[in-house]
Design a protein around this motif. Structure first.
Motif, PDB file in Angstrom:
ATOM      1  N   LEU B  58       0.788  -1.228   0.145  1.00  0.00           N
ATOM      2  CA  LEU B  58       0.010  -0.148  -0.012  1.00  0.00           C
ATOM      3  C   LEU B  58       0.822   1.258  -0.097  1.00  0.00           C
ATOM      4  CD1 LEU B  58      -2.660  -1.194   2.622  1.00  0.00           C
ATOM      5  CD2 LEU B  58      -3.041  -0.736   0.239  1.00  0.00           C
ATOM      6  N   PHE B  59       1.937   1.183   0.795  1.00  0.00           N
ATOM      7  CA  PHE B  59       2.918   2.187   0.739  1.00  0.00           C
ATOM      8  C   PHE B  59       3.479   2.601  -0.424  1.00  0.00           C
ATOM      9  CE2 PHE B  59       6.578   4.848   2.285  1.00  0.00           C
ATOM     10  CZ  PHE B  59       6.158   5.332   2.992  1.00  0.00           C
ATOM     11  N   ASN B  61       1.944   1.906  -3.208  1.00  0.00           N
ATOM     12  CA  ASN B  61       1.353   2.329  -4.212  1.00  0.00           C
ATOM     13  C   ASN B  61       0.602   3.811  -4.104  1.00  0.00           C
ATOM     14  OD1 ASN B  61      -0.092   0.327  -6.294  1.00  0.00           O
ATOM     15  ND2 ASN B  61       0.335  -0.944  -4.591  1.00  0.00           N
ATOM     16  N   VAL B  62       0.652   4.355  -2.865  1.00  0.00           N
ATOM     17  CA  VAL B  62       0.553   5.642  -2.493  1.00  0.00           C
ATOM     18  C   VAL B  62       1.723   6.348  -3.163  1.00  0.00           C
ATOM     19  CG1 VAL B  62       0.209   7.245  -0.826  1.00  0.00           C
ATOM     20  CG2 VAL B  62      -0.947   5.109  -0.744  1.00  0.00           C
ATOM     21  N   MET B  63       3.102   6.021  -2.851  1.00  0.00           N
ATOM     22  CA  MET B  63       4.183   6.967  -3.099  1.00  0.00           C
ATOM     23  C   MET B  63       4.198   6.875  -4.723  1.00  0.00           C
ATOM     24  SD  MET B  63       5.210   7.948  -0.447  1.00  0.00           S
ATOM     25  CE  MET B  63       6.509   9.092  -1.084  1.00  0.00           C
ATOM     26  N   VAL B  65       2.077   6.955  -6.993  1.00  0.00           N
ATOM     27  CA  VAL B  65       1.132   7.954  -7.303  1.00  0.00           C
ATOM     28  C   VAL B  65       1.699   9.370  -7.299  1.00  0.00           C
ATOM     29  CG1 VAL B  65      -1.122   9.041  -7.531  1.00  0.00           C
ATOM     30  CG2 VAL B  65      -0.711   6.579  -7.056  1.00  0.00           C
ATOM     31  N   THR B  66       1.938   9.503  -6.058  1.00  0.00           N
ATOM     32  CA  THR B  66       2.640  11.077  -5.560  1.00  0.00           C
ATOM     33  C   THR B  66       3.759  11.102  -6.590  1.00  0.00           C
ATOM     34  OG1 THR B  66       3.936  10.027  -3.901  1.00  0.00           O
ATOM     35  CG2 THR B  66       1.578  10.751  -3.258  1.00  0.00           C
ATOM     36  N   ILE B  67       4.666  10.373  -6.471  1.00  0.00           N
ATOM     37  CA  ILE B  67       6.008  10.545  -7.397  1.00  0.00           C
ATOM     38  C   ILE B  67       5.881  10.619  -8.786  1.00  0.00           C
ATOM     39  CG2 ILE B  67       8.258   9.269  -8.067  1.00  0.00           C
ATOM     40  CD1 ILE B  67       8.359   8.150  -5.218  1.00  0.00           C
ATOM     41  N   ILE B  69       2.974  11.460 -10.387  1.00  0.00           N
ATOM     42  CA  ILE B  69       2.269  12.834 -11.102  1.00  0.00           C
ATOM     43  C   ILE B  69       3.466  13.739 -10.993  1.00  0.00           C
ATOM     44  CG2 ILE B  69       0.480  14.456 -10.595  1.00  0.00           C
ATOM     45  CD1 ILE B  69      -1.114  12.193  -9.611  1.00  0.00           C
ATOM     46  N   LEU B  70       4.151  14.140  -9.875  1.00  0.00           N
ATOM     47  CA  LEU B  70       5.259  15.209  -9.664  1.00  0.00           C
ATOM     48  C   LEU B  70       6.277  15.222 -10.713  1.00  0.00           C
ATOM     49  CD1 LEU B  70       5.262  15.419  -5.776  1.00  0.00           C
ATOM     50  CD2 LEU B  70       4.545  17.394  -7.698  1.00  0.00           C
ATOM     51  N   LEU B 143      12.434  -0.883  -0.139  1.00  0.00           N
ATOM     52  CA  LEU B 143      11.298   0.035  -0.315  1.00  0.00           C
ATOM     53  C   LEU B 143      11.958   1.251  -1.141  1.00  0.00           C
ATOM     54  CD1 LEU B 143       8.550   1.290  -0.130  1.00  0.00           C
ATOM     55  CD2 LEU B 143       9.233   2.343   1.934  1.00  0.00           C
ATOM     56  N   ILE B 144      12.960   1.761  -0.595  1.00  0.00           N
ATOM     57  CA  ILE B 144      13.686   3.072  -1.090  1.00  0.00           C
ATOM     58  C   ILE B 144      14.327   2.589  -2.615  1.00  0.00           C
ATOM     59  CG2 ILE B 144      15.695   4.526  -0.925  1.00  0.00           C
ATOM     60  CD1 ILE B 144      13.106   5.472   0.725  1.00  0.00           C
ATOM     61  N   LEU B 147      11.681   2.870  -4.975  1.00  0.00           N
ATOM     62  CA  LEU B 147      11.147   4.067  -5.384  1.00  0.00           C
ATOM     63  C   LEU B 147      12.051   5.001  -6.258  1.00  0.00           C
ATOM     64  CD1 LEU B 147       9.453   5.184  -1.776  1.00  0.00           C
ATOM     65  CD2 LEU B 147       8.103   4.165  -3.809  1.00  0.00           C
TER      66      LEU B 147
ATOM     67  N   PHE D 228      -7.688   7.114  -1.092  1.00  0.00           N
ATOM     68  CA  PHE D 228      -8.040   7.116  -2.617  1.00  0.00           C
ATOM     69  C   PHE D 228      -9.233   7.565  -2.885  1.00  0.00           C
ATOM     70  CE2 PHE D 228      -4.061   4.371  -2.870  1.00  0.00           C
ATOM     71  CZ  PHE D 228      -3.382   4.995  -3.859  1.00  0.00           C
ATOM     72  N   LEU D 259      -1.605  17.838  -8.075  1.00  0.00           N
ATOM     73  CA  LEU D 259       0.007  18.395  -7.749  1.00  0.00           C
ATOM     74  C   LEU D 259       0.074  18.601  -6.168  1.00  0.00           C
ATOM     75  CD1 LEU D 259       1.135  20.181 -10.835  1.00  0.00           C
ATOM     76  CD2 LEU D 259       1.609  17.904 -10.203  1.00  0.00           C
ATOM     77  N   ALA D 262      -0.254  15.163  -4.318  1.00  0.00           N
ATOM     78  CA  ALA D 262       1.141  14.485  -4.464  1.00  0.00           C
ATOM     79  C   ALA D 262       2.194  15.022  -3.542  1.00  0.00           C
ATOM     80  CB  ALA D 262       1.460  14.491  -5.940  1.00  0.00           C
ATOM     81  N   LEU D 281       2.616   4.679   6.785  1.00  0.00           N
ATOM     82  CA  LEU D 281       1.669   4.645   6.086  1.00  0.00           C
ATOM     83  C   LEU D 281       0.721   5.662   6.411  1.00  0.00           C
ATOM     84  CD1 LEU D 281       0.257   3.827   3.701  1.00  0.00           C
ATOM     85  CD2 LEU D 281      -0.661   1.606   4.702  1.00  0.00           C
TER      86      LEU D 281
END
Ligand SMILES: Nc1ncnc2c1ncn2[C@@H]1O[C@H](COP(=O)(O)OP(=O)(O)O)[C@@H](O)[C@H]1O
Ligand SMILES: Nc1ncnc2c1ncn2[C@@H]1O[C@H](COP(=O)(O)OP(=O)(O)O)[C@@H](O)[C@H]1O
Ligand SMILES: Nc1ncnc2c1ncn2[C@@H]1O[C@H](COP(=O)(O)OP(=O)(O)O)[C@@H](O)[C@H]1O
Lengths: 114, 417, 417, 417, 114, 114
Positions: B58-59, B61-63, B65-67, B69-70, B143-144, B147, D228, D259, D262, D281
């Motif tokens: 989950l972590f 998948n959230v990251m 999306v943020t990464i 789009i930016l 993880l890192i 990413l 989400f 943005l 994110a 998380l």
């Protein structure tokens, strides 16, 4: 006082409890266990591979009774839990040195008849 | 009479504006639908992993999306749509540079959408390629490092190959066709997934001396929710790829997409029953996704019966492909390679088989060239990137942590209390 | 001046096109919303069944959607919209036969939507009737026989009765009114559910000598997610049934639908507290659904206060009806009969009670005739179909499998690891 | 030529109608998106509470929506949009009173939406403020007293302060700006949450002599699904607040909102790693929400880089604020005060810092005045209301019930079987 | 060595652990169990029907101690777990023939003091 | 008959089962338990606060064997479950007065060899 432990099928559990009640044994503790025995584990299928989980799911009962209830209890469990198929399980009995009821503080057979 | 002329002009302007508003509104709705696909992936993947790795997936998948789009804002968009045709690589500049006035608005795309709509719709697609990878490398990747991989994969690899076709680069000039991204999005993600899965190796205990030991996902409801949400989002993914609200085109795409998805489910259902003797939910779910991926390249240009056939074959491919990857010991916890790579390739080929496009568009040669070129580039890019990260910091958690689960290892957390 | 005329004509054409684009876009959005109702049903039903039957119910729900859409494409659409008026039964042909050119596009429905939009919007509705059945027969029905039932139910029963009204068949001529399907969709599903529940009999251990033994659902969050998603989708279900994006009509339908849903929740809340002395989440959730089903027949033609009353009464009916079916020992794990059959009938009657429609439309006689005719046909069809399947291959899993759970029995799987 | 004039007029009318249809359609889609935010809150909150309180939180969330919409219909809408400018308080009447004919339709809002659309879009917002409260007071508040609080909070407090700005009351006249409700919706909810959390006191065992004892939420997947879905809904929340489908404005809002969300995730990610040494998380999820809340006040009027900065700072604020509230022993199980109050205030200030609005709009003085006035009013209202309820019937369940869990206490139910 | 088993309320578990710690008993194993006893089961309401689940949820402790700790342990549990309400539970003690610490290999009382 | 109980690491469980099988002990029951011992509990992080859950998760085995299998079983478990790190767990043995196989009705050592 004795401790009777029994491992039975989940599908037979209710009948066992009822059978015990008939013999005036109303108190017991139980929990879910898994086991390896004659019966092989359930077979599962995932993503095109069939496999054996190895164990089977069972319920374990723990009953504290005084000497004179032991045979009745064993008999009740044996008859109620039996299917004749592999996987029926076990009953085993051990001796207790002390039994104390937390609420009443009574010990020995009084611990459970109060 | 002069009056009348003014009135007529006014009316025409108002009518054009109305078309613009309606088209742009659809493109924005499509954007929202594509967005929710990220939740679809998040739930699908967390459903297919073990309980001890749920927080981690989950972590990620959230990251992602943020990464995604930016970074698409910073670099990706400029790389993918530089406004230069026929090249291999070109850069339109960092960030957003909207043309002033109507040039960025009603005139930006013949009154179909604005510059900002263009960016956000494309931006929602971008992260998808990394999400696909995350499923295949789940339950054992650090993880890192992962990413980092995503950052570079979505900033460079995805937009560069995207430019080749959608940015009107060299592949487009060659007549390669990929309507909504069977190759440009799904195969690209799939190649990355393959590279990662190979370099990481299988999860501990998956392939034993006694044969394949399945590692079942921890929650079928989560997985099912994911598939329904992905199908839901696909209406925007394919429907929005019409790049206007043209009623004929969009409604046709809805029909072809839905029927292909349904046929995919049926195909997987039949094969997994016949070949694997089971009503396998995971397979049927992936079959639906396979059908969706398969039709994505040609949803606008095949007959409905062809669409059904494309989906059905994609559905059939799923169980076979999943089984194939297991045989060659490439461990993919969610089946991303089968769904996105295999069916993505199939869908791109289907363009040549069933597509009704202009002369010279979607030819066998063009499609195979596209598959090969994008596959070669992406796999190499992903493999080298993963490899680099591997030698520098390592990409796989140690065995003890893998057994304990990444949730307690990386996050000191548990998914369920 | 000739110029001006051209310009004016051009403007008018552009304006008509814009209206077409906007209307069709709404219809497609509505389609997407109706689609997600299938996820709503899937989560609602899996939340209300026991842990050991979750894979099975999910499997069914996925298969129903795929079968539903495909069979509607093959047969259903042709049966439901044959283009012949006033008949009892008529067939427009297999598959899709779009009129050429504008006839299938801007002129297909006065510029409201295309032929393909028509099909996909209707197609999304179709599967619903089977999903409703699946809830009521859950936890004890055999998988393949059930899927057979669905195939025939959605291919024949649903479209035939649908034709009677929406296809402009004989019931429509009689003035029967059902805006979005309280009867045509929900009661139809409810009758099928009832037939199945009766033929199957109750789940083992539900009705004991000691009285009713509740078999609680395994996940309230899943059930709640389902209800919210269904409400969400209902905006498309009712809002799309306007069959255009007419601002006045659609916005009114949104308001009547939402307020009825809310009132349904309140009604169920009050009754289950007063009568059953509990804050029963399951009841309130079903109350919301009851309100939605209830308003569905008249969402476009009642006053807002009436809409609230309709929803409120539907909400009150839920706990009473659930209890009634338990009393007569008809076991319905998710309460589908109460929600869809009982409230569907109530909603259809409400048309006569509160509806403001043209002379001769939605009269008492017409509504009762419609309820009776469709009820009789559907129940008979479903009962015979289930019965036939029962005698040929059997429809109920054996007791041992039922106790073990259908997941391990039919799927050799578990929902949660 | 007379012909031509007629034609031109006809064309213009058709074009205006088309614009109306397109705009209204977007507003209705936005309404649907805002609706699903209630599911987002329901899942987020149930994910963050303990297993033993899940039924209770779901029950509350369902009831809040039903109560919220109905009370907004009865009173709220009339209080919030009385049609009188510049006042502190004014009432437009109970229920819905749509202007007749075009006045309630195409002419209601310059052809952007109908009266009914206006109501339902606003109505979906209303319940939100109570949902925010429910998270902060979870796991220890009595059900009925809480529902009473909601009834009054959403019927009076929210619409009154809403009127001050959006209803064109006195704050609007002062130049206060809040695009989509950083203050009017989120801070308002946050103030209520704060009042409730203070009056209730912390959950038993949260703050011990040995320090803070975290009480982890029971399901991270549910929480992630919630975030989400909230982001998904926010496209309607912010995008719909344009109050038309204006392509430039809406697409810009989509970009700034995404943005910022994110960047919020990234901000929380960095801080929780640096300061709290964990890939947390829960923090990242709240960071995304913080970014969304932060941009809500100025999504239409800041540069994209500013939007990113606003989101990023909001993300940074989350972990610090969560930690701050824990330090001062204000127990907020889901972090609602940090997300909605703190980031809501930050977002409102950001208008003055980064906003490009007309002269005299969104000035420092106006923004601070708005924050202070609305904060003072809402906190006082909520505090007194909670206090009143507390002294009359009590608001906190007894310790035994709290330990046993509210599900068995209030509902005699369990969330999972 | 002796094995002390006790069935206590979940709400009392932490207090019991603390009480034991005071008496220098830091090692124990526990798990969730269900039980039938004097106290009737929790009543539940589902779909308008109120019913009794029959059992109640409890936590079972298992403590391996040497002779001389037994009474202290029993006393600690008894006092910490007691509410006086039905449902407080039981304590029972049995003898062990062998005890081995897997890490150290020590047996008898050394098995737990290492 | 004897009852052997052992508390082992989840990560070692499979090896233990295999080791027992090598010594012809194929039957056993197991379940998940939590424990306090030398090893401190897992540390968790939630909302910026790091904390210790106190306990550690373990698997408990229960094996009913006849006298002459006891030492072999203990040895097998000891070697397979050992890591040398704190947290390896315990083995303890007690006597049973009766053992009955529910399916066969056999008692004593026949209860498990049938
Ligand atoms: N020797 C044993 N020690 C511990 N548990 C046992 C033993 N034998 C059987 N069991 C338990 O009883 C369950 C059923 O045993 P099994 O041998 O399959 O039944 P049956 O003896 O009737 O064939 C096993 O899964 C296991 O949990
Ligand atoms: N004879 C027994 N055998 C096994 N477990 C028992 C027995 N008596 C009580 N228990 C356990 O203790 C729990 C509490 O017992 P109960 O009789 O309700 O408490 P009290 O004796 O204080 O009234 C029961 O639920 C059960 O788990
Ligand atoms: N005296 C005891 N009574 C009951 N269980 C114990 C006892 N000592 C250890 N255990 C169980 O064994 C587990 C591991 O014990 P621990 O002391 O950490 O291992 P080691 O002795 O190898 O350091 C504990 O978590 C607990 O479950």
């Amino acid at each position: 006082m004795k401790k009777i432990e029994a491992i039975v099928r989940a599908s037979k559990f209710e009948e066992v409890v009822e059978a015990l009640a008939k013999d005036d044994i109303h108190f017991l503790t139980f929990y879910e266990v898994k086991g390896y025995g004659h019966q092989k584990g359930e077979s599962r299928s995932y993503r095109g591979t069939v496999y054996d989980v190895g164990y089977i799911a069972r319920i374990k009962l723990e009953i504290i009774v005084s000497e004179d209830f032991v045979q009745a209890a064993i008999h009740a469990i044996e008859t109620a839990a039996k299917t004749g198929e592999k996987g029926d399980g076990l009953i085993y009995v051990s001796a207790l040195e002390q039994t104390i009821n937390i609420r009443t503080g009574n010990s020995g057979s009084d611990a459970i008849n109060s | 009479m002069d009056e009348t002329l003014k009135l007529a002009q006014e009316a025409l302007a108002a009518a054009e504006r109305a078309n613009f508003v309606a088209n742009n509104t659809w493109m924005l709705v499509a954007t929202v639908l594509v967005f929710i696909m990220h939740l679809g992936f998040a739930t699908l993947e967390s459903g297919f992993v073990q309980r001890k790795n749920v927080v981690n997936i989950l972590f990620k998948n959230v990251m992602i999306v943020t990464i995604g789009i930016l970074s698409y804002y910073l670099i990706g968009f400029g790389l993918m749509y530089p406004g230069v045709e026929g090249e291999y690589l070109s850069f339109g500049g960092f960030g957003l540079n909207p043309p002033a006035g109507d040039a960025g608005s009603i005139n930006y795309a013949d009154g179909n959408y604005t510059y900002y709509t263009d960016f956000i719709f494309q931006g929602m697609f971008a992260a998808t390629c990394c999400t696909i990878v995350s499923g295949a490398v789940a339950e054992r990747i650090k993880l890192i490092p992962f990413l980092f991989f995503c950052l570079f994969f979505v900033s460079f690899s995805y937009p560069i190959t995207g430019y080749w076709k959608w940015g009107l680069g060299w592949l487009d000039a060659k007549g390669f066709y990929d309507f909504a991204g069977s190759t440009l999005v799904h195969s690209v993600g799939g190649w990355g997934a393959l590279a990662g899965a190979i370099l990481l190796g299988p999860r501990t205990g998956k392939y034993t001396s006694k044969g394949i030991k399945p590692i079942p996902g921890h929650s079928m409801p989560l997985a099912a929710v994911g598939v329904f949400l992905l199908w839901f989002g696909w209406f925007g993914f394919n429907g929005g790829s019409v790049l206007s609200a043209d009623p004929d085109a969009v409604s046709f795409v809805f029909v072809s997409t839905s029927l292909a998805a349904a046929a995919g489910g049926i195909g997987a259902f039949i094969i997994s029953k016949i070949v694997y003797k089971a009503f396998d939910l995971g397979m049927v779910l992936n079959g639906v996704l396979g059908g969706l991926v398969g039709i994505t390249a040609s949803a606008d240009g095949v007959s409905i019966p062809s669409a059904i056939l494309i989906g059905f074959i994609a559905g059939i491919l799923i169980p076979l492909s999943v089984n194939f990857f297991d045989r060659i010991k490439i461990d993919d916890p969610v089946g991303a390679t089968s769904v996105h790579l295999v069916c993505g390739i199939w869908g791109t080929i289907a363009v040549a088989l069933f597509g009704n496009y202009d002369e010279g568009v979607g030819t066998w040669s063009a499609q195979l060239l596209g598959i090969a070129a994008i596959g070669a580039f992406t796999f190499t890019f992903a493999f080298l990137l993963f490899y680099l990260i591997k030698v520098i910091v390592g990409i796989r958690v140690d065995k003890e942590e893998e057994i304990q689960g990444l949730d307690s290892g990386e996050h000191q957390a548990v998914a369920y209390q």
